[in-house]
Motif scaffolding. Structure first.
Motif, PDB file in Angstrom:
ATOM      1  N   GLU A 272       0.879  -1.172   0.000  1.00 59.79           N
ATOM      2  CA  GLU A 272       0.000   0.000   0.000  1.00 59.79           C
ATOM      3  C   GLU A 272       0.919   1.225   0.000  1.00 59.79           C
ATOM      4  O   GLU A 272       1.198   1.827   1.039  1.00 59.79           O
ATOM      5  N   TRP A 273       1.372   1.581  -1.181  1.00 60.63           N
ATOM      6  CA  TRP A 273       2.466   2.554  -1.284  1.00 60.63           C
ATOM      7  C   TRP A 273       2.081   3.935  -0.761  1.00 60.63           C
ATOM      8  O   TRP A 273       2.866   4.593  -0.100  1.00 60.63           O
ATOM      9  N   ARG A 274       0.849   4.343  -1.093  1.00 64.80           N
ATOM     10  CA  ARG A 274       0.484   5.706  -0.704  1.00 64.80           C
ATOM     11  C   ARG A 274       0.456   5.852   0.820  1.00 64.80           C
ATOM     12  O   ARG A 274       0.962   6.818   1.392  1.00 64.80           O
ATOM     13  N   ASN A 275      -0.130   4.828   1.463  1.00 68.33           N
ATOM     14  CA  ASN A 275      -0.171   4.868   2.933  1.00 68.33           C
ATOM     15  C   ASN A 275       1.233   4.846   3.530  1.00 68.33           C
ATOM     16  O   ASN A 275       1.520   5.541   4.504  1.00 68.33           O
ATOM     17  N   ALA A 276       2.097   4.038   2.898  1.00 65.10           N
ATOM     18  CA  ALA A 276       3.479   3.953   3.381  1.00 65.10           C
ATOM     19  C   ALA A 276       4.137   5.321   3.278  1.00 65.10           C
ATOM     20  O   ALA A 276       4.837   5.765   4.202  1.00 65.10           O
ATOM     21  N   TYR A 277       3.897   5.996   2.149  1.00 67.51           N
ATOM     22  CA  TYR A 277       4.491   7.326   1.963  1.00 67.51           C
ATOM     23  C   TYR A 277       3.998   8.282   3.047  1.00 67.51           C
ATOM     24  O   TYR A 277       4.773   9.033   3.640  1.00 67.51           O
TER      25      TYR A 277
END
Lengths: 342, 408
Positions: A272-277
């Protein structure tokens, strides 16, 4: 209130105690002596005080008037000759720096007399005092004496926890495990959360299922540190990333920074890249310099992976602008960025 | 402050296996690895005081099968004993003797299970666990089973280990951990626990089938108690699993494995019968965890020093060596014949397993395929370093067992 009184093994119901509360409360402002009903003795007054104290702890709110009422109740009980009340007042006098030296000497005399008759609360509080002045060996002696007098009360569970911690620091882990277990067996769950936490630490070495059980009990009482332990345990050992994520989320709500790090790891694993960012941004805002540096060094690969897979909107716009000017190659667009349909 | 949470490290891909061809390589390995060095330089047990000391502390030969001679050996023995006989008479005699030896093997096995059961009963009264009851009072409770006692001991040892490290780092002298119960008693307890329930059915089979028992057991290998496991049965249990062993390449974290892999591991360690595949995942997980816990404790017993500073490893009898190698899955039964394995070979396998701290699958495979030549080389190297000479005591083992039978 009735339930609290029931838990404290009160002799009287709330209806019978209420008049006493009322009369004492009314005399707080003036110096008149309140007329306490005859059926109420000194130990009842102490129970009334403890009930107020418990409610203060449960609701997490302190009303100034009610605290005054508590103090008044203790004084009344001491006047009626309750040893618990006397020892509480005596220790208050010793710890208070504003009191006269004559007051302190009198208090010391009282404590010496109470210790002579082996009064449990006084023994325990002397232990606490020693511990405060970092005299751990004497404190241990006092606590052992207290345990000889009282073995299975709420107070003794508190003492078991303190002894467990003392032995944990020595370190004599086997003894400390025994003490923490005793604390758990003798006290209610909300008062033995730290004992559960320490037991979780002790069992973490070889029996992770038991350790998880203890941490979960801590978490059920909202113990802040337990969430990150549970999260990392689920993430790294039980390999249950979604469960770990839930634990970390709860931890983040209590503003535990380590939980944000854990959450970052979970999002990377779940892609979940956006959340990680977002969580990495959150960390940059909150962590101090050294720990941020450590975070970046320890997770160098994952941060690279994140940069490959996700580009924040600001940078996307910049990239698109520069692309339209013809300065750069096609911007890196993957998965989530497809919505720009470029 | 509160110590940070430490995760249990699963045996990882780090270690190196010695190249035995060059002695220097091995010496280099020794100098890097303290644990291996300690095991390697331990003195050898002296034969004169061997039997009794071995028996008391480590070896539990009662719970293992006695040595079963194969057909050729029996035939040869009969021929030597009756030099006058020839032709059909001799052949009949040979077959009768062979049948007798099989019956004797099973009879002694069953008797031993019964005797072990009685001594386990005594053990239960001898030891207790310090525990706390529901009201917070100290109690001394009897242990429920071997799993209970293994869990307690493992917990004790790991806590002691932390204490030891902390005190050593602080420059203080720590106490050594002391465990009252010996390896002999523990293995007696663990092995007899299962055997006892197998006993009635197995004795019935023996009564009904007599000399044909081996055939029945060959079909249902898990029926036989640990004292009645002949080499051929071992092969029949394990033959299929060895093919699948090569497919398993993952490091052993129980919670990472899926059900099929868990079942394979269970089979490899002889924990379940071959057809036992219909139970829920947690059963296999628990089974495997218990076994690994047992191995951890057993490793402690074998690396511990006994009298004359000899490590437990060098005190193991051949029978025990076979058992402990099988427990750790160090013998490849599809390629090697268990009756032909030499003591040295087995001991070197165990030495490498115990000495190298992080063993991965490839290295386990290499230990499994270690040849007699290489292990003999190592043993010779050791005997040049350590004063007393190591004697390959296979012949002694045989004699020992026969004496045991006579006494029984």
């Amino acid at each position: 209130m009735s339930r609290v009184l029931f838990d404290l093994d009160s002799r009287h119901s709330y209806n019978k105690l209420y008049p006493a509360y009322e009369t004492i409360y009314k005399t707080l402002d003036n110096s008149n002596d309140a007329q306490i009903p005859k059926y109420i003795n000194s130990s009842d007054l102490m129970i009334m005080k403890k009930a107020l104290e418990n409610i203060r702890i449960i609701t997490n709110t302190a009303n100034r008037n009610l605290v005054d009422l508590e103090n008044e109740l203790v004084e009344r009980a001491a006047e009626l000759g309750n040893n618990d009340a006397v020892s509480i007042l005596a220790f208050e006098a010793i710890l208070d720096n504003d009191r006269d030296s004559s007051d302190k000497i009198h208090a010391k005399k009282l404590i010496a007399q109470l210790l002579k008759i082996k009064h449990p609360l006084t023994t325990k509080m002397s232990g606490d005092l020693c511990l405060k002045n970092s005299l751990s060996e004497q404190a241990e002696d006092f606590y052992q004496k207290f345990l000889e007098l009282e073995k299975d009360t709420f107070l003794s569970s508190e003492v078991y926890t303190i002894l467990g911690k003392l032995y944990f620091e020595k370190p004599e882990l086997i003894q400390s495990k025994q003490f923490f277990t005793k604390a758990i067996r003798t006290g209610p769950l909300d008062k033995v959360v730290t004992a559960h936490y320490y037991l979780g630490q002790i069992y973490a070495q070889d029996d992770l299922l038991k350790s998880r059980y203890h941490f979960e009990l801590c978490a059920s009482q909202g113990f802040k540190e337990s969430f990150q332990q549970l999260g990392f345990m689920e993430l790294n050992y039980f390999k249950n990333v979604t469960k770990a994520k839930e634990w970390f989320k709860l931890g983040v709500e209590l503003q535990d920074l380590n939980c944000i790090i854990g959450l970052f790891d979970c999002f990377i694993r779940l892609k979940e890249w956006r959340n990680a960012y977002r969580s990495s941004q959150q960390l940059e805002g909150n962590l101090d310099e050294s720990s941020l540096k450590h975070f970046k060094e320890s997770r160098e690969k994952t941060i690279k992976l994140l940069a490959e897979n996700y580009m924040p909107p600001k940078k996307q716009f910049q990239a698109i602008e520069e692309y339209s000017r013809g300065n750069l190659s096609k911007p890196n667009m993957k998965q989530e960025n497809d919505r720009w349909s470029i | 402050m509160i110590k940070q949470f430490n995760y249990i490290t699963v045996r990882r891909f780090q270690s190196t296996i010695p190249k035995v061809q060059k002695e220097q390589d091995f010496e280099e390995l020794l100098s890097n690895n303290k644990k291996l060095q300690e095991l390697w330089t331990s003195p050898n047990p002296h034969h004169s005081i061997l039997e009794e000391q071995r028996h008391v502390s480590i070896n539990c030969n009662e719970s293992l099968p006695i040595i079963l001679r194969n057909k050729a050996m029996v035939f040869k023995d009969v021929e030597i004993e009756n030099p006058g006989n020839k032709g059909a008479g001799l052949i009949v005699k040979q077959y009768v003797e062979f049948a007798k030896s099989i019956i004797k093997f099973y009879r002694v096995g069953i008797q031993n299970v019964w005797r072990n059961y009685k001594s386990v009963k005594l053990l239960r009264e001898k030891y207790y666990i310090n525990d706390i009851d529901s009201k917070g009072a100290d109690i001394k409770r009897r242990f429920k089973n071997s799993k209970d006692i293994i869990m307690t001991l493992n917990n004790y040892l790991s806590l002691k280990k932390i204490e030891f490290e902390v005190l050593q780092n602080a420059g203080k002298i720590p106490n050594e951990s002391i465990i009252n119960i010996s390896r002999y008693e523990l293995s007696l307890l663990k092995r007899t626990e299962l055997d006892y329930w197998k006993l009635p059915l197995f004795s019935l089979i023996l009564l009904v089938c007599g000399e044909l028992t081996p055939f029945v057991v060959y079909v249902f290998p898990n029926l036989s108690p640990s004292t009645c496991v002949s080499p051929s049965i071992l092969k029949s249990i394990n033959s299929k699993n060895n093919l699948t062993f090569k497919q398993l390449r993952k490091p052993l974290n129980i919670f990472e494995l899926n059900k099929n892999e868990l079942i394979l591991y269970n089979k490899l360690y002889f924990l379940i019968p071959n057809f036992w595949t219909f139970l829920p995942k947690s059963y296999y997980q628990n089974n495997l965890t218990d076994h690994l816990n047992y191995l951890k404790l057993d490793d402690y017993y074998l690396t511990k020093k006994y009298y004359n500073k000899i490590n437990g490893l060098w005190l193991l009898s051949k029978n025990e060596l076979i058992k402990s190698c099988l427990d750790r899955n160090l013998i490849d039964l599809s390629t090697s014949d268990i009756t032909k394995l030499r003591t040295n070979e087995l001991r070197i396998k165990m030495l490498l397993y115990l000495g190298l701290e992080n063993i991965d699958f490839e290295h386990l495979q290499k230990i499994r395929q270690l040849e007699l030549k290489e292990s003999n080389k190592l043993i010779n190297l050791r005997s040049s370093l350590v004063e007393t000479v190591v004697i390959d005591d296979d012949s002694k083992e045989l004699r020992h067992h026969h004496e045991g039978i006579k006494k029984g």
